[in-house]
Design a protein around this motif. Sequence first.
Motif, PDB file in Angstrom:
ATOM      1  N   ILE A 169      38.451  70.461   0.153  1.00 24.27           N
ATOM      2  CA  ILE A 169      39.549  69.777  -0.860  1.00 24.27           C
ATOM      3  C   ILE A 169      39.176  68.622  -1.109  1.00 24.27           C
ATOM      4  CG2 ILE A 169      41.738  69.483  -2.057  1.00 24.27           C
ATOM      5  CD1 ILE A 169      42.675  71.901  -0.464  1.00 24.27           C
ATOM      6  N   GLY A 170      39.018  67.804  -2.476  1.00 22.22           N
ATOM      7  CA  GLY A 170      39.212  66.493  -2.793  1.00 22.22           C
ATOM      8  C   GLY A 170      40.125  65.971  -3.499  1.00 22.22           C
ATOM      9  N   VAL A 171      40.676  64.679  -3.145  1.00 22.48           N
ATOM     10  CA  VAL A 171      41.842  64.146  -3.524  1.00 22.48           C
ATOM     11  C   VAL A 171      41.487  62.736  -3.899  1.00 22.48           C
ATOM     12  CG1 VAL A 171      44.234  63.878  -3.586  1.00 22.48           C
ATOM     13  CG2 VAL A 171      43.300  65.644  -2.304  1.00 22.48           C
ATOM     14  N   ALA A 172      41.694  62.362  -5.274  1.00 15.51           N
ATOM     15  CA  ALA A 172      41.574  61.040  -5.699  1.00 15.51           C
ATOM     16  C   ALA A 172      42.595  60.670  -6.697  1.00 15.51           C
ATOM     17  CB  ALA A 172      40.328  60.973  -6.449  1.00 15.51           C
ATOM     18  N   SER A 173      43.131  59.251  -6.744  1.00 14.16           N
ATOM     19  CA  SER A 173      44.169  58.838  -7.509  1.00 14.16           C
ATOM     20  C   SER A 173      43.531  57.777  -8.360  1.00 14.16           C
ATOM     21  CB  SER A 173      45.130  58.552  -6.982  1.00 14.16           C
ATOM     22  OG  SER A 173      45.809  59.488  -6.056  1.00 14.16           O
ATOM     23  N   GLY A 174      44.028  57.492  -9.557  1.00 14.28           N
ATOM     24  CA  GLY A 174      43.696  56.037 -10.314  1.00 14.28           C
ATOM     25  C   GLY A 174      43.954  56.915 -11.904  1.00 14.28           C
ATOM     26  N   GLU A 175      43.506  55.863 -12.891  1.00 15.77           N
ATOM     27  CA  GLU A 175      43.516  56.191 -14.183  1.00 15.77           C
ATOM     28  C   GLU A 175      42.464  57.228 -14.876  1.00 15.77           C
ATOM     29  OE1 GLU A 175      43.289  52.602 -16.465  1.00 15.77           O
ATOM     30  OE2 GLU A 175      45.155  52.285 -16.243  1.00 15.77           O
ATOM     31  N   VAL A 176      43.046  58.151 -15.696  1.00 20.54           N
ATOM     32  CA  VAL A 176      42.110  59.172 -16.312  1.00 20.54           C
ATOM     33  C   VAL A 176      42.567  59.054 -17.702  1.00 20.54           C
ATOM     34  CG1 VAL A 176      42.191  60.650 -14.122  1.00 20.54           C
ATOM     35  CG2 VAL A 176      43.955  60.782 -15.879  1.00 20.54           C
ATOM     36  N   VAL A 177      41.797  59.689 -18.553  1.00 22.19           N
ATOM     37  CA  VAL A 177      41.763  59.885 -20.100  1.00 22.19           C
ATOM     38  C   VAL A 177      42.460  61.346 -20.169  1.00 22.19           C
ATOM     39  CG1 VAL A 177      41.020  60.145 -22.423  1.00 22.19           C
ATOM     40  CG2 VAL A 177      40.288  58.324 -20.600  1.00 22.19           C
TER      41      VAL A 177
ATOM     42  N   ALA B 221      33.568  67.809   1.433  1.00 24.83           N
ATOM     43  CA  ALA B 221      34.564  68.232   2.433  1.00 24.83           C
ATOM     44  C   ALA B 221      33.922  69.516   3.192  1.00 24.83           C
ATOM     45  CB  ALA B 221      35.971  68.556   1.520  1.00 24.83           C
ATOM     46  N   GLU B 222      34.171  69.439   4.195  1.00 24.64           N
ATOM     47  CA  GLU B 222      33.829  70.611   5.296  1.00 24.64           C
ATOM     48  C   GLU B 222      34.969  71.887   4.921  1.00 24.64           C
ATOM     49  OE1 GLU B 222      31.279  70.815   7.181  1.00 24.64           O
ATOM     50  OE2 GLU B 222      30.304  68.705   6.758  1.00 24.64           O
ATOM     51  N   PRO B 223      34.437  73.052   5.350  1.00 25.70           N
ATOM     52  CA  PRO B 223      35.509  74.271   5.218  1.00 25.70           C
ATOM     53  C   PRO B 223      36.525  73.797   6.112  1.00 25.70           C
ATOM     54  CG  PRO B 223      33.121  74.954   5.790  1.00 25.70           C
ATOM     55  CD  PRO B 223      32.904  73.316   5.811  1.00 25.70           C
ATOM     56  N   GLY B 224      37.694  73.745   5.315  1.00 23.80           N
ATOM     57  CA  GLY B 224      39.190  73.461   5.845  1.00 23.80           C
ATOM     58  C   GLY B 224      39.469  71.968   6.053  1.00 23.80           C
ATOM     59  N   GLN B 225      38.767  71.325   5.172  1.00 24.29           N
ATOM     60  CA  GLN B 225      38.983  69.859   5.453  1.00 24.29           C
ATOM     61  C   GLN B 225      39.390  69.210   3.986  1.00 24.29           C
ATOM     62  OE1 GLN B 225      35.448  67.293   5.719  1.00 24.29           O
ATOM     63  NE2 GLN B 225      36.594  65.919   7.012  1.00 24.29           N
ATOM     64  N   VAL B 226      40.342  68.139   3.896  1.00 26.47           N
ATOM     65  CA  VAL B 226      40.889  67.534   2.990  1.00 26.47           C
ATOM     66  C   VAL B 226      40.328  66.182   2.971  1.00 26.47           C
ATOM     67  CG1 VAL B 226      43.039  66.814   1.469  1.00 26.47           C
ATOM     68  CG2 VAL B 226      42.802  69.068   2.809  1.00 26.47           C
ATOM     69  N   LEU B 227      39.664  65.687   1.918  1.00 28.03           N
ATOM     70  CA  LEU B 227      39.173  64.457   1.805  1.00 28.03           C
ATOM     71  C   LEU B 227      39.789  63.672   0.712  1.00 28.03           C
ATOM     72  CD1 LEU B 227      35.223  64.649   2.430  1.00 28.03           C
ATOM     73  CD2 LEU B 227      37.077  63.986   4.031  1.00 28.03           C
ATOM     74  N   ILE B 228      40.445  62.528   1.179  1.00 26.42           N
ATOM     75  CA  ILE B 228      41.141  61.636   0.119  1.00 26.42           C
ATOM     76  C   ILE B 228      40.531  60.319   0.044  1.00 26.42           C
ATOM     77  CG2 ILE B 228      43.382  62.907   0.790  1.00 26.42           C
ATOM     78  CD1 ILE B 228      44.199  60.575   2.017  1.00 26.42           C
ATOM     79  N   ASP B 229      40.729  59.696  -1.173  1.00 30.76           N
ATOM     80  CA  ASP B 229      40.286  58.448  -1.435  1.00 30.76           C
ATOM     81  C   ASP B 229      41.136  57.185  -1.031  1.00 30.76           C
ATOM     82  OD1 ASP B 229      42.014  58.526  -3.564  1.00 30.76           O
ATOM     83  OD2 ASP B 229      40.962  57.433  -4.801  1.00 30.76           O
ATOM     84  N   ALA B 230      40.728  55.980  -1.064  1.00 30.87           N
ATOM     85  CA  ALA B 230      41.508  54.792  -0.562  1.00 30.87           C
ATOM     86  C   ALA B 230      42.906  54.624  -1.410  1.00 30.87           C
ATOM     87  CB  ALA B 230      40.531  53.526  -0.436  1.00 30.87           C
ATOM     88  N   ALA B 231      42.675  54.946  -2.755  1.00 29.27           N
ATOM     89  CA  ALA B 231      43.839  54.770  -3.588  1.00 29.27           C
ATOM     90  C   ALA B 231      44.951  55.765  -3.062  1.00 29.27           C
ATOM     91  CB  ALA B 231      43.526  55.072  -4.857  1.00 29.27           C
ATOM     92  N   THR B 232      44.517  56.966  -2.931  1.00 30.12           N
ATOM     93  CA  THR B 232      45.696  57.851  -2.477  1.00 30.12           C
ATOM     94  C   THR B 232      46.132  57.746  -1.240  1.00 30.12           C
ATOM     95  OG1 THR B 232      44.385  59.780  -3.794  1.00 30.12           O
ATOM     96  CG2 THR B 232      46.058  60.407  -2.205  1.00 30.12           C
ATOM     97  N   ARG B 233      45.138  57.160  -0.215  1.00 31.36           N
ATOM     98  CA  ARG B 233      45.596  56.868   1.186  1.00 31.36           C
ATOM     99  C   ARG B 233      46.811  55.845   1.305  1.00 31.36           C
ATOM    100  NH1 ARG B 233      47.961  56.169   5.043  1.00 31.36           N
ATOM    101  NH2 ARG B 233      47.239  55.586   7.164  1.00 31.36           N
ATOM    102  N   GLU B 234      46.389  54.814   0.383  1.00 36.08           N
ATOM    103  CA  GLU B 234      47.351  53.511   0.319  1.00 36.08           C
ATOM    104  C   GLU B 234      48.641  54.017  -0.148  1.00 36.08           C
ATOM    105  OE1 GLU B 234      47.553  49.209  -1.750  1.00 36.08           O
ATOM    106  OE2 GLU B 234      45.829  50.427  -2.141  1.00 36.08           O
ATOM    107  N   ALA B 235      48.719  54.914  -1.282  1.00 33.41           N
ATOM    108  CA  ALA B 235      50.138  55.113  -1.930  1.00 33.41           C
ATOM    109  C   ALA B 235      50.695  56.397  -0.959  1.00 33.41           C
ATOM    110  CB  ALA B 235      49.976  55.559  -3.135  1.00 33.41           C
ATOM    111  N   GLY B 236      49.970  57.121  -0.256  1.00 31.69           N
ATOM    112  CA  GLY B 236      50.638  58.229   0.506  1.00 31.69           C
ATOM    113  C   GLY B 236      50.655  58.077   1.952  1.00 31.69           C
ATOM    114  N   THR B 237      51.533  57.212   2.117  1.00 30.19           N
ATOM    115  CA  THR B 237      51.944  56.738   3.509  1.00 30.19           C
ATOM    116  C   THR B 237      53.040  57.512   4.222  1.00 30.19           C
ATOM    117  OG1 THR B 237      52.748  54.684   2.890  1.00 30.19           O
ATOM    118  CG2 THR B 237      50.508  54.543   3.570  1.00 30.19           C
ATOM    119  N   ASP B 238      53.239  57.392   5.331  1.00 29.02           N
ATOM    120  CA  ASP B 238      54.747  57.591   6.004  1.00 29.02           C
ATOM    121  C   ASP B 238      55.034  58.908   5.622  1.00 29.02           C
ATOM    122  OD1 ASP B 238      54.687  55.219   7.352  1.00 29.02           O
ATOM    123  OD2 ASP B 238      55.568  54.474   5.675  1.00 29.02           O
ATOM    124  N   MET B 239      54.361  60.239   5.582  1.00 25.04           N
ATOM    125  CA  MET B 239      54.661  61.467   5.363  1.00 25.04           C
ATOM    126  C   MET B 239      54.704  62.330   6.393  1.00 25.04           C
ATOM    127  SD  MET B 239      52.094  62.278   1.845  1.00 25.04           S
ATOM    128  CE  MET B 239      50.651  61.901   2.997  1.00 25.04           C
TER     129      MET B 239
END
Length: 575
Positions: free
Chosen positions: A486-494, A523-541
């Motif tokens: 899985i790959g996760v990214a956050s930011g502006e889209v159209v 991403a390796e099998p069973g791995q979730v890769l996230i970008d810096a924008a997602t990491r910065e907003a997704g804290t303290d979970m």
Amino acid sequence: MWFPLRLKFFVFATLLAVAPLAIVGRNLEQLSRDELKSAANEDLTTVAAQLQGQFDTTYQGRWLSPLMVIRNGIDSDELDVPQKVSLLTLGLQELPDVVSMQLAVAGSNLPIMATDQAFSKRLEALGLDPVQVLTVPADLITSIEDTGQFGRPLISRIEETGSWIATLALPLNTKIAGRQVTLAARIELSSLSRLVQRHPFAQRGEITVIDQAGRTVLQEDQNLVLDREIVQSALPLIVAGARANALQTYTRPDGTDVLGAYAFPDWFPWAVITELTEESAYAVVNAITRQIMIIGALGFALASIGALIFARRLTGPILRIGEIVEKVGMGDFSARVNNVTSRDELGQLSGRVNTMIAELGERLELMKFVSHGTMSAIKNSGEGMERGGVRKKVSVIFTDIRGYTEFSERVAPEVVIEALNEYFEVQNKIVVQHQGDVDKFIGDALVAVFEGENMEQRAICCSVQIIDAMQDLLEKFPDYNLHVGIGVASGEVVMGAMGAASRMDYTVLGSTVNLAARLCSKAEPGQVLIDAATREAGTDMDGVAIDELAAIPLKGYADPVPTFGARSADRAAAE
């Protein structure tokens, strides 16, 4: 309010026969209720005021006044300390319900104390120290002195015995070793409890004594009764020290209509509440009403039989159409209106309903092939969808099944479709649980979009939960040997409708989407890769661990991209 046609015929016929009797009966019932309510209200206020007076009389005459006499005797300069102790012991034996008396000397933790033997044995039988339980602490006496509450009872409850205890303190003028001396007494309030329980009113109504917090007192179990309207009315008066007795009519949370009154003892921070259900208060009226209803029912039955026969023939087809519409509302699009062959408006209506059901079923099937975002855009588009898009900040997740190519080559196509459906069904449910929207399925990949508050955190939690769920599927279908990256990214889209005028797709485009896809591919099998924008907003979970990984080169990016790995905290701890 819906009023069936059949009932309209029914009501019209019966009103002519029953209305005169109903009017006379209603007037008689109202007169009787007014008289009984007046009598019940007087009874309620009398009982409340009576118990209020008995509480005050009992406290002042039975306990306070004798204790004042003992206090004055102990305060005499003619008595030495042993004689004062003897007077304390003798007074304890003579005063009913007083379970302890003590002379508290300021600055000393060893009071001169006498306790009731019977009550002390009850405490000892429960493993309690009578002296420790019944001693009035020095800080409590200081608090009474500071607030000017000498002579007024402070109420407490011994949980182990269920006993209600009043504590009062009276200052002495005489000093011992130059220190202030206070006479303190503990009084067991079972006699007040018996006054309530044995009152004749308790046989047909309810008597409740509450404190300033809305809790019952003088009962074995203390309950919070703030849900009663009369309690909420009385509480401010207890707190304010007001003594305005009042009547009130209200409805309990269970729907019971109640008449109530309350009064306030002068010596206790309580309210005595008396309540009587309207059913009990109006028992005589209810009996008269039942007789009137029996007579009215006979006339009602005769007048309605003819109306029902005619109404049944007219309203039968309408009811059948209503039943079919209800089935459609519950999701049964195979239902059809049958056996309506009349050549009139009802026949035309049944045909139109059948046509509508068929078209709705087709549209429902089509809805399964578009995302919720597409449906929302169509609903908000007004006259029709137009091509174009708007910028939005979202979180995008890409999931891709690892080992799918090898799997599809070694098993039958039917098994491939079945496996894909199984994996996508689980992923879709998890996306919906985290308030995301599945944008599309691309082969063995899923694209989901998250918008709104905490979208980054929801996207991360969703991805981690999908990985855990895929592990469960791997255990269920070990022969498939399928994993998910899985790959996760956050930011502006159209986001908007794109394509030809006659064939459009409502989707998201932009660098954020591309970044999520690139991360998914790495991403390796069973791995979730996230970008810096997602990491910065997704804290303290809670339940999620995020690891900083080495930056990785991605297609279309000049420099290596900072990357982070997300996994469940349980998996992180296990590793």
